[in-house]
Motif scaffolding. Structure first.
Motif, PDB file in Angstrom:
ATOM      1  N   VAL A 146       0.842  -1.204   0.000  1.00 19.20           N
ATOM      2  CA  VAL A 146       0.000   0.000   0.000  1.00 19.20           C
ATOM      3  C   VAL A 146       0.876   1.253   0.000  1.00 19.20           C
ATOM      4  O   VAL A 146       0.658   2.201  -0.772  1.00 19.20           O
ATOM      5  CB  VAL A 146      -0.939   0.015   1.223  1.00 19.20           C
ATOM      6  CG1 VAL A 146      -1.632   1.367   1.363  1.00 19.20           C
ATOM      7  CG2 VAL A 146      -1.974  -1.098   1.109  1.00 19.20           C
ATOM      8  N   CYS A 149       2.741   1.860  -3.326  1.00 18.00           N
ATOM      9  CA  CYS A 149       1.860   2.462  -4.332  1.00 18.00           C
ATOM     10  C   CYS A 149       1.574   3.925  -4.012  1.00 18.00           C
ATOM     11  O   CYS A 149       1.550   4.775  -4.910  1.00 18.00           O
ATOM     12  CB  CYS A 149       0.556   1.669  -4.433  1.00 18.00           C
ATOM     13  SG  CYS A 149       0.739   0.049  -5.195  1.00 18.00           S
ATOM     14  N   SER A 162      -4.709   1.337  -4.270  1.00 18.22           N
ATOM     15  CA  SER A 162      -4.827   0.109  -3.478  1.00 18.22           C
ATOM     16  C   SER A 162      -6.269  -0.096  -3.048  1.00 18.22           C
ATOM     17  O   SER A 162      -6.892   0.827  -2.503  1.00 18.22           O
ATOM     18  CB  SER A 162      -3.925   0.186  -2.239  1.00 18.22           C
ATOM     19  OG  SER A 162      -2.565   0.275  -2.604  1.00 18.22           O
TER      20      SER A 162
END
Length: 319
Positions: A146, A149, A162
């Motif tokens: 997460v 990203c 995510s």
């Protein structure tokens, strides 16, 4: 811009989630969906991932690949759940960024949130407290995905997003009692007990924890929504916003299967997190909502289970 001719690579396309995403995309007319089995591509090997992305030149990567399992598997193999999941996602995220893939959808799990976070779980509760010990290794790996990203989105302005699903279930699930999650494990246990003269079914824990369940086809539709739209934030919960106790779930499954025997709760086994209800208002506010209710979803899953019983091999159903 994504269109029906865009090349969409689904990592983990043979799994329950990946196969549902593939079916959903194909049904909506997407023409260039690609995937590679674990025998064809070992996602833990960076060079192999780099070579595959260079060769196929995807416009979008959907990361539905992960080493997954229930409490028992997480407890017995902590290193593999941490390291292999980090290797898989890091290779995909890094090579997507390096090779110019501008849209990446990362799939995680509600277990990323602290064990005792307020309910329902909001996205901003991430990293505000200790994790549930029975699945912290998997959760830690997913948290790093997460944040990877998010950092690419922040630093390079790429559409990396995510999606954190609640407990998923459905067709092509894993029904191996040594590694399955609660829903498929119950379905198999009640079915086998019914076949064995309605024998007693022993279930783990006290049955008091509350859980939320999302049918996998609804998850697939959330992924397609993220594919077709540029979401304004980096992290979204995906679920129903409704939960029930594990005892209530067991009763529901028992009734659908037609088992009339006794249920015994083994309270020497761990319960896991007391409650994991997702706040799904962010997804609702941008236009996505689940469609399949729990009872219909269990019936669909049980139907698929019955249709695939002949595929039992080495104590599990092949997906």
């Amino acid at each position: 811009m994504i269109d029906k001719d865009s090349i969409i690579y689904i990592a983990g396309h043979n799994g329950m989630v990946g196969s549902a995403i593939w079916r959903t995309l194909a049904a909506q007319g997407y023409l260039n969906i690609i995937g590679a089995s674990s025998k064809e591509l070992d996602l833990r090997k960076q060079k192999d991932v780099r070579d595959y992305i260079r060769k196929t030149k995807p416009d979008v990567i959907i990361d539905a690949a992960a080493k997954v399992g229930g409490i028992l598997a997480n407890n017995d193999f902590p290193y593999q759940f941490l390291m292999e999941n980090m290797q898989i996602q890091n290779n995909l995220i890094n090579e997507a960024h390096r090779l110019g893939v501008d849209k990446f959808i990362f799939l995680g799990s509600s277990c990323i949130y602290p064990k005792l976070a307020p309910q329902p779980l909001k996205e901003e509760y991430l990293l505000t407290g200790p994790l549930e010990p029975t699945n912290e290794w998997y959760a830690l790996a997913k948290i790093t995905g997460v944040k990877a990203c998010e950092s690419i989105r922040k630093q390079f302005d790429k559409d990396f997003v995510s999606l954190m699903p609640t407990n998923l279930y459905g067709t092509h699930d894993n029904f191996d009692l040594n590694s399955s999650h609660v829903m498929p494990a119950m379905i198999r246990k009640f079915y086998e007990a019914k076949q064995n003269n309605n024998a007693v079914v022993v279930l783990w824990g006290t049955g008091t924890p509350k859980r939320e369940f999302l049918f996998v086809d609804d998850m697939a539709k959330a992924v397609v929504y993220a594919l077709e739209n540029q979401l304004p934030d980096y992290l979204y919960n995906v679920g129903t916003g409704e939960d029930l106790t594990i005892k209530e779930l067991a009763t529901k499954i028992q009734k659908i299967i037609g088992h009339t025997g006794e249920i015994i709760w083994d309270d020497t086994k761990p319960d896991g997190t007391p409650r994991k209800l997702m706040d799904v208002s962010k997804m609702h506010n941008i236009g996505w909502k689940h469609q399949v209710d729990l009872e219909d979803g269990i019936k669909k899953t049980y139907k698929w289970f019955l249709e695939n019983i002949e595929n039992f091999k080495t104590n599990q159903l092949k997906g």
